[in-house]
Every structure is written in C-alpha cells, then in structure tokens.
Write a protein that holds these residues in place. Structure first.
Motif, short mmCIF file in Angstrom:
data_model
loop_
_atom_site.label_atom_id
_atom_site.label_comp_id
_atom_site.label_asym_id
_atom_site.label_seq_id
_atom_site.Cartn_x
_atom_site.Cartn_y
_atom_site.Cartn_z
N THR A 11 -2.18 6.96 -0.13
CA THR A 11 -1.83 7.83 -1.24
C THR A 11 -2.60 7.37 -2.47
O THR A 11 -2.40 6.25 -2.94
CB THR A 11 -0.33 7.79 -1.54
OG1 THR A 11 0.41 8.06 -0.35
CG2 THR A 11 0.04 8.80 -2.61
N PRO A 12 -3.49 8.18 -3.00
CA PRO A 12 -4.29 7.74 -4.15
C PRO A 12 -3.49 7.71 -5.44
O PRO A 12 -2.46 8.38 -5.57
CB PRO A 12 -5.40 8.80 -4.23
CG PRO A 12 -4.83 10.00 -3.58
CD PRO A 12 -3.87 9.52 -2.54
N ASP A 47 0.84 -1.20 0.00
CA ASP A 47 0.00 0.00 0.00
C ASP A 47 0.87 1.25 0.00
O ASP A 47 1.81 1.37 0.80
CB ASP A 47 -0.89 0.05 1.25
CG ASP A 47 -2.04 -0.93 1.20
OD1 ASP A 47 -2.30 -1.50 0.12
OD2 ASP A 47 -2.68 -1.13 2.26
N ARG A 48 0.54 2.20 -0.87
CA ARG A 48 1.21 3.49 -0.86
C ARG A 48 0.54 4.37 0.20
O ARG A 48 -0.69 4.49 0.23
CB ARG A 48 1.14 4.17 -2.22
CG ARG A 48 1.91 3.45 -3.31
CD ARG A 48 1.78 4.16 -4.65
NE ARG A 48 2.32 5.51 -4.58
CZ ARG A 48 1.67 6.61 -5.00
NH1 ARG A 48 0.46 6.52 -5.52
NH2 ARG A 48 2.24 7.79 -4.90
N VAL A 49 1.36 4.98 1.05
CA VAL A 49 0.83 5.75 2.16
C VAL A 49 1.68 7.01 2.36
O VAL A 49 2.79 7.13 1.85
CB VAL A 49 0.83 4.93 3.47
CG1 VAL A 49 -0.13 3.76 3.38
CG2 VAL A 49 2.24 4.45 3.81
N VAL A 89 4.55 14.77 -3.86
CA VAL A 89 3.45 15.65 -3.47
C VAL A 89 2.84 15.20 -2.14
O VAL A 89 2.59 16.01 -1.25
CB VAL A 89 2.38 15.70 -4.58
CG1 VAL A 89 1.10 16.35 -4.07
CG2 VAL A 89 2.91 16.47 -5.78
N ALA A 90 2.61 13.90 -1.99
CA ALA A 90 2.00 13.39 -0.76
C ALA A 90 2.81 13.77 0.46
O ALA A 90 2.26 14.10 1.52
CB ALA A 90 1.83 11.88 -0.85
N ILE A 93 -7.38 18.50 1.68
CA ILE A 93 -6.29 18.87 0.77
C ILE A 93 -6.13 17.82 -0.31
O ILE A 93 -5.97 18.13 -1.50
CB ILE A 93 -4.97 19.02 1.55
CG1 ILE A 93 -5.04 20.20 2.53
CG2 ILE A 93 -3.79 19.18 0.60
CD1 ILE A 93 -5.04 21.55 1.90
N LEU A 94 -6.15 16.56 0.09
CA LEU A 94 -5.96 15.46 -0.86
C LEU A 94 -7.05 15.47 -1.93
O LEU A 94 -6.76 15.30 -3.12
CB LEU A 94 -5.96 14.14 -0.11
CG LEU A 94 -5.37 12.94 -0.82
CD1 LEU A 94 -3.93 13.18 -1.19
CD2 LEU A 94 -5.50 11.70 0.06
#
Length: 306
Positions: A117-118, A87-89, A125-126, A264-265
């Motif tokens: 993180t989508p 998973d990206r976080v 950026v994240a 923000i996301l």
C-alpha cells in the motif's frame, strides 16, 4: 484468541457471526497481516448464500467470509523475502478476509494476492481495490474500450461501476451509466452521463451512439446494447452466468490479469481515479454491512473496520 466472521450454513446476512478463533501465526514462507479494513463485494454474500456460487470457489460451510483486505504485516516467517514487519499491504484472501489476521504464503498463489500500500493511499481505499478493480479492468479489456467510444455501463454507481466508468473515461471514452434518479448527481460527479434503468432503456439511449456496453448487474444493459446493434464482442457481463444472451462476453476479476491491481493503484496515486466509500461498519455490525450492500443501491464501496 482473535476475531473472524464465519458461517455454519448457507443463508442471508443473519448466518454471519463474529467468533473468537485461535490466533493464526506465520509459518515458514508466510506473512501474517493484521487486518484493519476489509472491503465487501457482492461475491462475498453470494458465496455465503448460494451453494452453487460457493461450489465454483471450492467452498462449503463452515467457512470464513470476505476476500478484500488491507492492513499491516506483523509477522514474517522464515525464508520470506520482500516483506518486513510494519509494511502496509492489501490484497485478497478467499473466504478469510473479515478477520483480525490473515496469513498468506509469499509469493501468493491465485486467487489470493498481496500488494504494498503506497503512501497517500488509505487502508479504506486499498481494501476496495482487488475484486472490483480487477473486474473493471477485465470488463474494459473484454469490450476493447478505447478513445472515441460511447460506453453504456449498467450499475455504474456500484462497487465495480465506479472503477469501470472512471477507467473508461481515462481511456478517452464517453460513459452513459444506468442508475436510479437519486444516483444521477453522484454519477455526474464521476464524469458519467446518467440514464434511468428499466423498461425502455434501449430507446432512452438510442440517440447516444453507444459503441460498447458493460453490464454489471444482470442482462438488461447487454440486451439493450444488442437491440441497438452493438456487436456482441463489444458487450461484457459479469453477473449473467457463463452463458449470457446473444453471445456477449462473460468476464470477471480472474480475467483482469496481473497488471490489473497495479493499474488501478497507479491511477489512484496519480489522482486520476477516486474511490467513494459509501459506508463503513465495524466488524460487530457485519450483518448490517452485508444487508446494506445486498440492497443493490449502494453508491460506491462498503468497508468493514477491525
């Protein structure tokens, strides 16, 4: 072994060292994140340089460095639900972010945090979102920015300023941002009307009809807004200490609330908010990265890659 930025004594960028440390692992109820990018904030170097700031966060040397990070979950401890390897976080790990690995409990507890993180949002950026984004949301909430306002933003080109001015624009406000002349084009591109900071600021914006103000640097913008008759409750500061002038409101990222980062996301994913990356440094150049950010003349965010 793994790498982490640490310091033994308070001081400037030169006290920061990249060290080999024992590799941490996720225990029960924890996840381990392989960090790819860490985002820097003024808070980070102030903690490392100022004993009084560090004390506010319960920190003393020796300590790690940084708060914002992004990466990928690579270990999941027993009993963890909601996260899986791969998973990206992104999120926050106080005084631990500039390191190869961060271990966090799930669910996280304040001040730390962990978010997915989508797709379409880079790690660079994240890694800029947690502190700066939450602080900007808190500042807008403290001043009640709304459609039709004219907001004076001090330090509009900095890491928090880029979020604050764009959020104010999304709320329907007009934004006047203080900056040096070399920054004017940058602010124009983000939708703000630039004005030179320094002596005489109140006179330069007197005809602008300022109705709210956010001071992200010190007290100059807050004092100018008070001089223009803006009510103290519509002026916020983030760097003037707990007792800013004239009864204006002191705020910070901790006041952003649980919806700040998702807000923000969502705006980034929708293409409504952009995050300019001013510079990217490898971890081996951490001293250069912090020195650059501490100049106070950075247009956007500074990140460190691992």
């Amino acid at each position: 072994m793994s790498r982490a930025v640490e310091y033994e004594t308070f001081g400037g960028p030169d006290v920061l060292e990249v060290r080999d440390v024992p590799e941490p692992h996720a225990g029960a109820g924890q996840v381990r994140i392989r960090v790819t990018v860490a985002g820097l904030n003024p808070m980070d170097w102030r903690i490392a340089a100022q004993p009084e700031t560090a004390a506010r966060f319960g920190l003393t040397p020796p300590a790690g460095f940084g708060y914002d990070f992004a990466g990928t979950v690579d270990e999941v401890g027993a009993g963890v639900a909601g996260f899986a390897i791969g998973d990206r976080v992104f999120g926050g790990a106080l005084a631990r972010a500039v390191a190869d690995f961060v271990v966090l409990p799930v669910p996280t507890s304040l001040p730390d945090g962990l978010f997915r993180t989508p797709d379409g949002v880079s790690d660079e950026v994240a890694a800029t979102i947690p502190i700066a984004g939450s602080t900007a949301v808190a500042a807008l909430a403290a001043t009640g920015v709304r459609s039709g306002d004219t907001v004076l933003v001090g330090g509009a080109a900095g890491g928090v300023g880029i979020f604050a001015l764009q959020l104010a624009k999304l709320a329907g406000a007009r934004v006047i941002g203080t900056a040096s002349a070399s920054t004017f084009d940058f602010l124009h591109r983000l939708g703000a009307e630039p004005v030179a900071y320094g002596d005489g600021l109140a006179e330069r914006v007197r005809s602008g009809g300022v109705t709210a103000a956010i001071d992200l640097i010190g007290t100059e913008v807050a004092e100018a807004a008070l001089a223009l008759g803006v009510p103290a409750e519509r002026i916020a500061t983030i760097a003037a200490g707990p007792n800013p002038p004239g009864g204006v409101r002191a705020t910070g990222g901790v006041n952003g609330g649980p919806d700040a980062v998702p807000r923000i996301l969502d705006a980034i994913v929708a293409g409504e908010l952009t995050v300019p990356i001013a510079a990217s440094f490898p971890i081996e150049k951490i001293q250069d990265a912090v020195a650059y950010q501490a100049t106070g003349h950075v247009h956007g965010k500074v990140v460190v890659t691992l």
